[in-house]
Enzyme design. Sequence first.
Site, PDB file in Angstrom:
ATOM      1  N   LYS A   1      -2.017  -4.164   6.826  1.00 39.53           N
ATOM      2  CA  LYS A   1      -2.460  -2.779   6.944  1.00 39.53           C
ATOM      3  C   LYS A   1      -3.076  -2.495   8.310  1.00 39.53           C
ATOM      4  O   LYS A   1      -2.874  -1.433   8.901  1.00 39.53           O
ATOM      5  CB  LYS A   1      -3.448  -2.433   5.811  1.00 39.53           C
ATOM      6  CG  LYS A   1      -2.809  -2.511   4.416  1.00 39.53           C
ATOM      7  CD  LYS A   1      -1.629  -1.630   4.320  1.00 39.53           C
ATOM      8  CE  LYS A   1      -0.694  -1.737   3.153  1.00 39.53           C
ATOM      9  NZ  LYS A   1      -1.066  -2.034   1.825  1.00 39.53           N
TER      10      LYS A   1
ATOM     11  N   TYR B   1     -10.017 -11.040   1.632  1.00 38.64           N
ATOM     12  CA  TYR B   1      -9.021 -10.476   0.729  1.00 38.64           C
ATOM     13  C   TYR B   1      -7.938  -9.630   1.392  1.00 38.64           C
ATOM     14  O   TYR B   1      -8.241  -8.711   2.151  1.00 38.64           O
ATOM     15  CB  TYR B   1      -9.706  -9.612  -0.345  1.00 38.64           C
ATOM     16  CG  TYR B   1      -8.780  -9.405  -1.511  1.00 38.64           C
ATOM     17  CD1 TYR B   1      -8.689 -10.365  -2.509  1.00 38.64           C
ATOM     18  CD2 TYR B   1      -7.945  -8.302  -1.583  1.00 38.64           C
ATOM     19  CE1 TYR B   1      -7.805 -10.216  -3.552  1.00 38.64           C
ATOM     20  CE2 TYR B   1      -7.057  -8.146  -2.631  1.00 38.64           C
ATOM     21  CZ  TYR B   1      -6.993  -9.114  -3.623  1.00 38.64           C
ATOM     22  OH  TYR B   1      -6.101  -8.968  -4.649  1.00 38.64           O
ATOM     23  N   GLY B   2      -6.717  -9.896   1.060  1.00 35.93           N
ATOM     24  CA  GLY B   2      -5.544  -9.045   1.318  1.00 35.93           C
ATOM     25  C   GLY B   2      -5.622  -8.199   2.568  1.00 35.93           C
ATOM     26  O   GLY B   2      -5.759  -8.716   3.684  1.00 35.93           O
ATOM     27  N   GLY B   3      -5.564  -6.900   2.381  1.00 39.29           N
ATOM     28  CA  GLY B   3      -5.524  -5.970   3.496  1.00 39.29           C
ATOM     29  C   GLY B   3      -6.726  -6.056   4.427  1.00 39.29           C
ATOM     30  O   GLY B   3      -6.673  -5.570   5.553  1.00 39.29           O
TER      31      GLY B   3
ATOM     32  N   HIS C   1       3.654   3.596   5.160  1.00 39.21           N
ATOM     33  CA  HIS C   1       3.372   2.825   3.948  1.00 39.21           C
ATOM     34  C   HIS C   1       4.528   3.042   2.966  1.00 39.21           C
ATOM     35  O   HIS C   1       4.385   3.750   1.968  1.00 39.21           O
ATOM     36  CB  HIS C   1       2.037   3.320   3.358  1.00 39.21           C
ATOM     37  CG  HIS C   1       1.461   2.437   2.287  1.00 39.21           C
ATOM     38  ND1 HIS C   1       0.554   2.908   1.353  1.00 39.21           N
ATOM     39  CD2 HIS C   1       1.627   1.126   1.994  1.00 39.21           C
ATOM     40  CE1 HIS C   1       0.205   1.913   0.545  1.00 39.21           C
ATOM     41  NE2 HIS C   1       0.840   0.834   0.915  1.00 39.21           N
TER      42      HIS C   1
ATOM     43  N   ARG D   1      -9.361  -3.981  -0.815  1.00 37.35           N
ATOM     44  CA  ARG D   1      -9.691  -3.393   0.480  1.00 37.35           C
ATOM     45  C   ARG D   1     -10.975  -2.580   0.360  1.00 37.35           C
ATOM     46  O   ARG D   1     -11.262  -2.011  -0.686  1.00 37.35           O
ATOM     47  CB  ARG D   1      -8.554  -2.470   0.946  1.00 37.35           C
ATOM     48  CG  ARG D   1      -7.340  -3.215   1.512  1.00 37.35           C
ATOM     49  CD  ARG D   1      -6.282  -2.243   2.007  1.00 37.35           C
ATOM     50  NE  ARG D   1      -5.706  -1.461   0.942  1.00 37.35           N
ATOM     51  CZ  ARG D   1      -6.038  -0.213   0.637  1.00 37.35           C
ATOM     52  NH1 ARG D   1      -6.932   0.439   1.355  1.00 37.35           N
ATOM     53  NH2 ARG D   1      -5.470   0.400  -0.357  1.00 37.35           N
TER      54      ARG D   1
HETATM   55  P1  GTP Z   1       0.568  -1.819  -3.318  1.00 40.97           P
HETATM   56  O1  GTP Z   1       1.060  -3.221  -3.166  1.00 40.97           O
HETATM   57  O2  GTP Z   1      -0.880  -1.732  -3.658  1.00 40.97           O
HETATM   58  O3  GTP Z   1       0.890  -0.958  -2.154  1.00 40.97           O
HETATM   59  O4  GTP Z   1       1.248  -1.229  -4.672  1.00 40.97           O
HETATM   60  P2  GTP Z   1       2.731  -0.759  -5.058  1.00 40.97           P
HETATM   61  O5  GTP Z   1       2.935   0.658  -4.648  1.00 40.97           O
HETATM   62  O6  GTP Z   1       3.734  -1.736  -4.589  1.00 40.97           O
HETATM   63  O7  GTP Z   1       2.686  -0.744  -6.657  1.00 40.97           O
HETATM   64  P3  GTP Z   1       3.424  -1.692  -7.740  1.00 40.97           P
HETATM   65  O8  GTP Z   1       4.926  -1.568  -7.701  1.00 40.97           O
HETATM   66  O9  GTP Z   1       2.876  -3.051  -7.622  1.00 40.97           O
HETATM   67  O10 GTP Z   1       2.941  -1.034  -9.102  1.00 40.97           O
HETATM   68  C1  GTP Z   1       1.599  -0.947  -9.473  1.00 40.97           C
HETATM   69  C2  GTP Z   1       1.456  -0.724 -10.950  1.00 40.97           C
HETATM   70  O11 GTP Z   1       2.221   0.429 -11.351  1.00 40.97           O
HETATM   71  C3  GTP Z   1       1.987  -1.892 -11.787  1.00 40.97           C
HETATM   72  O12 GTP Z   1       1.055  -2.173 -12.805  1.00 40.97           O
HETATM   73  C4  GTP Z   1       3.264  -1.371 -12.368  1.00 40.97           C
HETATM   74  O13 GTP Z   1       3.549  -1.937 -13.615  1.00 40.97           O
HETATM   75  C5  GTP Z   1       3.062   0.139 -12.459  1.00 40.97           C
HETATM   76  N1  GTP Z   1       4.359   0.859 -12.301  1.00 40.97           N
HETATM   77  C6  GTP Z   1       5.265   0.682 -11.318  1.00 40.97           C
HETATM   78  N2  GTP Z   1       6.368   1.444 -11.506  1.00 40.97           N
HETATM   79  C7  GTP Z   1       6.163   2.133 -12.649  1.00 40.97           C
HETATM   80  C8  GTP Z   1       6.941   3.103 -13.382  1.00 40.97           C
HETATM   81  O14 GTP Z   1       8.054   3.486 -13.011  1.00 40.97           O
HETATM   82  N3  GTP Z   1       6.359   3.612 -14.506  1.00 40.97           N
HETATM   83  C9  GTP Z   1       5.120   3.211 -14.937  1.00 40.97           C
HETATM   84  N4  GTP Z   1       4.646   3.754 -16.058  1.00 40.97           N
HETATM   85  N5  GTP Z   1       4.369   2.297 -14.282  1.00 40.97           N
HETATM   86  C10 GTP Z   1       4.880   1.768 -13.154  1.00 40.97           C
HETATM   87  C1  SPV Z   2      -2.329  -1.875  -0.705  1.00 41.06           C
HETATM   88  O1  SPV Z   2      -3.496  -1.760  -1.077  1.00 41.06           O
HETATM   89  O2  SPV Z   2      -1.618  -0.886  -0.388  1.00 41.06           O
HETATM   90  C2  SPV Z   2      -1.718  -3.215  -0.643  1.00 41.06           C
HETATM   91  C3  SPV Z   2      -2.576  -4.380  -0.820  1.00 41.06           C
HETATM   92  O3  SPV Z   2      -0.521  -3.332  -0.385  1.00 41.06           O
HETATM   93  S1  SPV Z   2      -3.507  -4.781   0.583  1.00 41.06           S
HETATM   94  O4  SPV Z   2      -2.813  -5.853   1.299  1.00 41.06           O
HETATM   95  O5  SPV Z   2      -4.814  -5.246   0.136  1.00 41.06           O
HETATM   96  O6  SPV Z   2      -3.605  -3.628   1.448  1.00 41.06           O
HETATM   97 MN    MN Z   3       0.417  -1.239  -0.033  1.00 43.30          MN
END
Ligand code: GTP
Ligand code: SPV
Ligand code: MN
Length: 624
Positions: free
Chosen positions: A247, A238-240, A267, A89
């Site tokens: 988003k 791309y994505g968002g 979010h 984004r």
């Molecule tokens: P968006 O899709 O961008 O909104 O991200 P998200 O909040 O869903 O994050 P996601 O669960 O994909 O995690 C992002 C990164 O954080 C990954 O590389 C995970 O491995 C790491 N991560 C997630 N949970 C944990 C945790 O409990 N501990 C640690 N150390 N890393 C974590």
């Molecule tokens: C984020 O950035 O919080 C995402 C990926 O979940 S995107 O769809 O690019 O916003």
């Molecule tokens: Mn997100």
Amino acid sequence: LKQSHFGLFHHLRGISVVHGDINVLTPKVRSYVEDKIDLCQPEKIHICDGTDYENSSLLTLLQKEGTIKALPKYENCWLARTNPADTARVESKTFICTEKKSEAIPTPSEGVKGSLGNWMSPSDMNKAVKERFTGCMKNRTMYVIPFSMGPVGSPLSKIGIQLTDSAYVVASMRIMTRIGQAVTKIMNNETEFVKCLHSVGTPADGKMEMPSWPCDPERTLILHKPQANEIVSYGSGYGGNSLLGKKCFALRIGSTIAKREGWLAEHMLILGITKNGKKRYIAAAFPSACGKTNLAMMTPTLPGYKVECVGDDIAWMRFDENGQLRAINPEHGFFGVAPGTSNSSNPIAMSTVFKNTIFTNVAETSDGGVYWEGMENEVDESVKITDWLGKPWDRKTSKTPAAHPNSRFCTPASQCPIIDPQWESPEGVPISAILFGGRRPVGVPLIHEAKNWKHAVFMGASLRSEATAAAEHKGKVIMHDPFAMRPFFGYNFGQYLQHWLSMETRTSNLPKVFLVNWFRKGGDGKFLWPGFGENCRVLDWILKRLDNEDCALKTPIGLIPKKESLNLEGLKDIDIDALFKLDAEFWKQEINAVEKYFEEQVGKDLPSEMKEQCEILKKEIDSM
Ligand code: GTP
Ligand code: SPV
Ligand code: MN
């Protein structure tokens, strides 16, 4: 009359409709489409019906154009490589367009650059749109995607019409939202819809850096006009930036609709957790790439617990007639961060993504599979790896990551083995607790509970987190990210706070609110907490609090677990003191930073309750 595959040949504004039936479009939709045909001048029109036939012909086309390639190791999986200039984004090019600037963003102090969104005037918006969109779809197909955010026909759902010149976007929207006939069937001319116009664009000099991934990074612009329920996005695939239901609609436009109608667009992930046969639902807001997908799909390590997933990124929530907060996941798929996903960290995601999935910017293996950082134990060392840029990559010698840090899987939510039985329930699931969280290597304990609703809103407002690869920010600076919504507010953050504060008047049954931090580090630079499946221990403590168990200890910043009340059975080498240590000096600085942020960034738009919370906290911290 000639008969096409799906019905009669038709024209719209003289342009032939090569797929789909224009008669499914309501007169209002049709007039929106016609308007944008005149502007963008596409060669052909394709009205998406959402069928498998349509999808497979689009995938064939995308392969021919070199945008995606098949991953023969799996069933119906695809790899897309973007232009390296289009991988996340772009917050600096994302604007809210209102008559008055103060409707969109708070007024920062003199000489301070605002960081709570960007504003553009309607006339500047019109000019920017005209400059970029006039003729932008020449020699291209305009796809018309009718889509629903939320289960089709649910009273909590909203409809959108996205126009795009990217087949990759169509294929992705088909996974992330509900598209096509199912949606047009329930529309009539009274049906409101969010207008979403998207083009990947063409650089001003006409030269396409990477023909398989057209985009125009120099002139990328993502615009929102809340008053007209309108989104216009140019230059990025791309994505968002391009999947406008996510988003742009579900959060930015969604939050403005929510404010008007008295609900919340956030979010947040939504999960169900069952302990001893009793089930509760929890929503949690963490900034991008801070663990929502992982928590939403977690496999609890403690026996006797079951976690089920309703959504991993966005929650639409409102109080029902009984004062119960209810949430739906407006999405239909997961657009999840690939790196870090493995059978040890997130086995549920691993068993979700290897069919019917589009991977973007991950690395590729010589046996027709995918690879990313974190998959070291899943892919044999003899297998050759090609990185996200298409270059040979070696585990031992390569200095750059194999997969882009913001590489993603786009996969149907229905494939998730622990998808909640209620995930498509039209009335939504009842929410008992709300979590905030972020990446805080220093100072912030594993968990603490808000003292009351005003403090809870303050907790959300003062959320901070280390920058991640989900947007263009560089380095590991700690950024303010209130409610994990900083890039996604559709209206003035001060009014958003007011809206959250007003929830207290809507119900006597407010959810309990907590702040978690899986990312605190020890002196050795390593995470103090194992995270992932072990986070169920923290959820377990939250459930105890929801049952009003006397297991919390008052501290100046909120309630933390009493000794022994956090179940650590079977965990080795946990430095519980370091995880919960409250350092007066750190918290003084923290509250000062938050206060300064509020003053500089929100100024006169800041509700007085937030200032009061600062004062209360300062006093309590002084007595530490
Ligand atoms: P968006 O899709 O961008 O909104 O991200 P998200 O909040 O869903 O994050 P996601 O669960 O994909 O995690 C992002 C990164 O954080 C990954 O590389 C995970 O491995 C790491 N991560 C997630 N949970 C944990 C945790 O409990 N501990 C640690 N150390 N890393 C974590
Ligand atoms: C984020 O950035 O919080 C995402 C990926 O979940 S995107 O769809 O690019 O916003
Ligand atoms: Mn997100």
